[in-house]
Write a protein that holds these residues in place. Sequence first.
Motif, short mmCIF file in Angstrom:
data_model
loop_
_atom_site.label_atom_id
_atom_site.label_comp_id
_atom_site.label_asym_id
_atom_site.label_seq_id
_atom_site.Cartn_x
_atom_site.Cartn_y
_atom_site.Cartn_z
N ALA A 36 -12.68 4.34 -7.18
CA ALA A 36 -11.18 4.64 -6.20
C ALA A 36 -10.74 3.91 -6.05
O ALA A 36 -10.20 2.80 -5.52
CB ALA A 36 -11.67 5.65 -5.14
N GLU A 37 -11.83 2.32 -5.30
CA GLU A 37 -12.03 1.45 -4.87
C GLU A 37 -11.11 0.11 -5.58
O GLU A 37 -9.98 -0.50 -5.25
CB GLU A 37 -13.18 0.49 -5.05
CG GLU A 37 -14.43 0.62 -3.74
CD GLU A 37 -13.80 0.46 -2.70
OE1 GLU A 37 -12.84 -0.30 -2.19
OE2 GLU A 37 -13.23 1.02 -1.32
N LEU A 53 -8.41 10.48 -6.40
CA LEU A 53 -8.73 9.68 -5.40
C LEU A 53 -8.69 11.06 -3.59
O LEU A 53 -10.39 10.42 -2.83
CB LEU A 53 -7.46 9.19 -4.90
CG LEU A 53 -7.63 8.09 -3.90
CD1 LEU A 53 -8.64 6.85 -3.87
CD2 LEU A 53 -6.11 7.26 -3.54
N ALA A 54 -7.92 12.19 -4.15
CA ALA A 54 -8.55 12.69 -2.57
C ALA A 54 -9.90 13.64 -2.95
O ALA A 54 -10.37 13.58 -1.91
CB ALA A 54 -7.47 14.32 -2.43
N ILE A 92 -11.60 7.80 5.06
CA ILE A 92 -9.95 7.90 5.41
C ILE A 92 -8.79 7.44 4.99
O ILE A 92 -7.74 7.63 4.59
CB ILE A 92 -9.86 7.69 7.52
CG1 ILE A 92 -10.60 9.00 7.80
CG2 ILE A 92 -8.36 7.77 8.39
CD1 ILE A 92 -10.79 8.85 9.64
N THR A 93 -9.24 6.29 4.39
CA THR A 93 -8.31 5.09 3.89
C THR A 93 -8.01 5.74 2.09
O THR A 93 -6.74 5.94 2.21
CB THR A 93 -9.19 3.49 3.42
OG1 THR A 93 -9.37 3.24 4.65
CG2 THR A 93 -8.46 2.90 2.30
N TYR A 94 -8.93 6.21 1.95
CA TYR A 94 -9.01 7.41 0.44
C TYR A 94 -7.42 7.89 0.84
O TYR A 94 -6.75 8.66 -0.22
CB TYR A 94 -9.53 7.46 -0.06
CG TYR A 94 -11.18 6.43 -0.79
CD1 TYR A 94 -10.76 5.46 -0.61
CD2 TYR A 94 -12.46 7.06 -0.86
CE1 TYR A 94 -11.32 4.17 -1.10
CE2 TYR A 94 -13.25 6.12 -1.38
CZ TYR A 94 -12.83 4.66 -1.38
OH TYR A 94 -14.15 3.74 -1.92
N ALA A 95 -8.08 9.30 1.86
CA ALA A 95 -7.66 10.42 2.49
C ALA A 95 -5.92 9.49 2.22
O ALA A 95 -4.76 10.53 2.25
CB ALA A 95 -7.87 11.00 3.18
N LYS A 143 -0.23 8.94 1.15
CA LYS A 143 1.32 7.50 0.69
C LYS A 143 2.12 8.07 -0.03
O LYS A 143 2.73 8.02 -0.69
CB LYS A 143 0.79 6.58 1.48
CG LYS A 143 1.42 5.75 1.01
CD LYS A 143 0.77 4.40 1.30
CE LYS A 143 0.35 3.88 0.64
NZ LYS A 143 0.59 2.82 0.67
N GLN A 144 0.64 8.41 -1.81
CA GLN A 144 1.00 8.54 -2.77
C GLN A 144 2.14 9.34 -3.12
O GLN A 144 2.67 9.93 -3.90
CB GLN A 144 0.07 8.42 -4.38
CG GLN A 144 -0.29 6.69 -4.08
CD GLN A 144 -0.02 6.12 -4.39
OE1 GLN A 144 1.65 5.90 -5.22
NE2 GLN A 144 0.38 4.33 -3.71
#
Length: 353
Positions: free
Chosen positions: A104-105, A145-146, A155-158, A163-164
């Motif tokens: 994910a990073e 990612l979700a 929250i950043t990943y969500a 956004k994508q």
Amino acid sequence: MNSTYANNANKVWQEMIKDHSGEWGMDIHHWDWVPGVGVIAMLEYYEATRHSEVMAYLQEWVKLNSEKAKGTKVINSIAPYAIFPALYRATNDEWFRDEAVRVAEWLIKETPRTREDAFEHTVTENVAFAEQVWADTIFMAVLFLARTASLVGNITYAEEALKQVLIHLRVLQDDETNVLFHGWNCASGDHMSAARWTRANAWIAAGIPLIVEEIKQLVVIPDELQERYGRLMSGLLAYQQEDGLWSTVMDQPHFDREVSGSAGIAYGLLKGMEQGLIPRREETAASVERVFTSIFPYITEEGVVNGVSGGTPVMPTIQAYQDDIPTYPTLYGQGLVLMLFAKVLQMEMVKHG
């Protein structure tokens, strides 16, 4: 439990785990999007049935194949990681969680992006699609990612997953028909051959409700997403052929029917209703039932799903989707059909307690 769906689901799954060494479409023992869709579907099957042998197989598959993932950092090779959050929950093995966070990073910080900030669609083959946005990316990478966002409460990943989804819908959705084009070229500002390819639509039809399910506790789902998804699904229903399936390119009714894309769209209709993204309507349920009726004849006694078109980049012309892409059994064809059957089995179990 409906024995027809249960029996067919088991046959389809059993065929997927046979030795298909050397068959690109059916060989599950490599690390790319084809087996990735396969194992994502198997997880859905497990979650619907709780068959312990399915979960055991998934754990063993990762053990056998995870070394093959090293050095393969492209969008399509992210797909198998989508099962890691569930495997962590099932086993409490921190390696699954740590690997999910590591990947994910990479997605957040390093994956190539287009000028619109979409994840550029990258593949394991030695070919590049610079500045191209493909519908496939939503299922192959954003779903992972979700799920990782949900697992670790990030929250950043969500927010990135959301956004994508929105970027892909904005650049791919056709305002005239509401369905999606296969791809968008950011450099030239066009949809290339402008094919309304059925399986592209299926990746997003199935992927968005799965993503929303994972991130809705972390971020607010905007009205735009629901509005666009609703228009997409209504647009797709308008292209369903009389026999219940969609053509390889949906606005070309004389093209071959495409089973994998049809199954993915039907799954999206069911999952979309479940997640409240589209209204529950009798006519929608009837459309899904027509898909079932049409898909069954494509499944052999051994569980092989026929009527599935091969791996498909954005083709240079619409006719090329019909003329230049062969049809053969694939793990993603098996997988999308298995996901559809699993969803029905799950719904029946809920209904009957």
